[in-house]
Design a protein around this motif. Structure first.
Motif: not given
Length: 103
Positions: A5-13, A71-87
């Motif tokens: 779920l975290d991965l999906l939310i981060l990717k959508v955002l 309204l939700y949006q990614l932070t810089a930390a969220g972008k890093k987490q997204l990359a880690a979650e995708v990997a």
């Protein structure tokens, strides 16, 4: 969807910043071809947890009839987490595929 779920939310955002919770649920469902459903009981606790972790930030925005929406949006930390979650996702799904292909 368990564990993703975290991965999906981060990717959508990452694709569509400044979405409210219902729009995130809809995007997950539509993008997955109606296969994945993010339930309200899982989505909102995940959004709050991710906000506390600093992966996303939320702001209140006006809506019709004087109401407001979050309204939700990614932070810089969220972008890093997204990359880690995708990997991590690719590593796990590759391992599962190897197990499934074993004769």
């Amino acid at each position: 969807m368990q564990g993703s779920l975290d991965l999906l939310i981060l990717k959508v955002l990452s694709r569509q910043p400044k979405l409210h919770g219902y729009a995130i649920m809809t995007a997950i469902k539509q993008t997955s071809g109606d296969v994945l459903n993010a339930e309200v009981g899982s989505l909102y606790p995940a959004l709050h947890r991710m906000e506390e972790t600093g992966w996303i930030r939320a702001e209140w925005a006006p809506k019709e009839a004087g109401r407001r929406t979050r309204l939700y949006q990614l932070t810089a930390a969220g972008k890093k987490q997204l990359a880690a979650e995708v990997a991590r996702w690719y590593t796990v799904s590759s391992a599962i595929n190897r197990v499934l292909q074993e004769a």
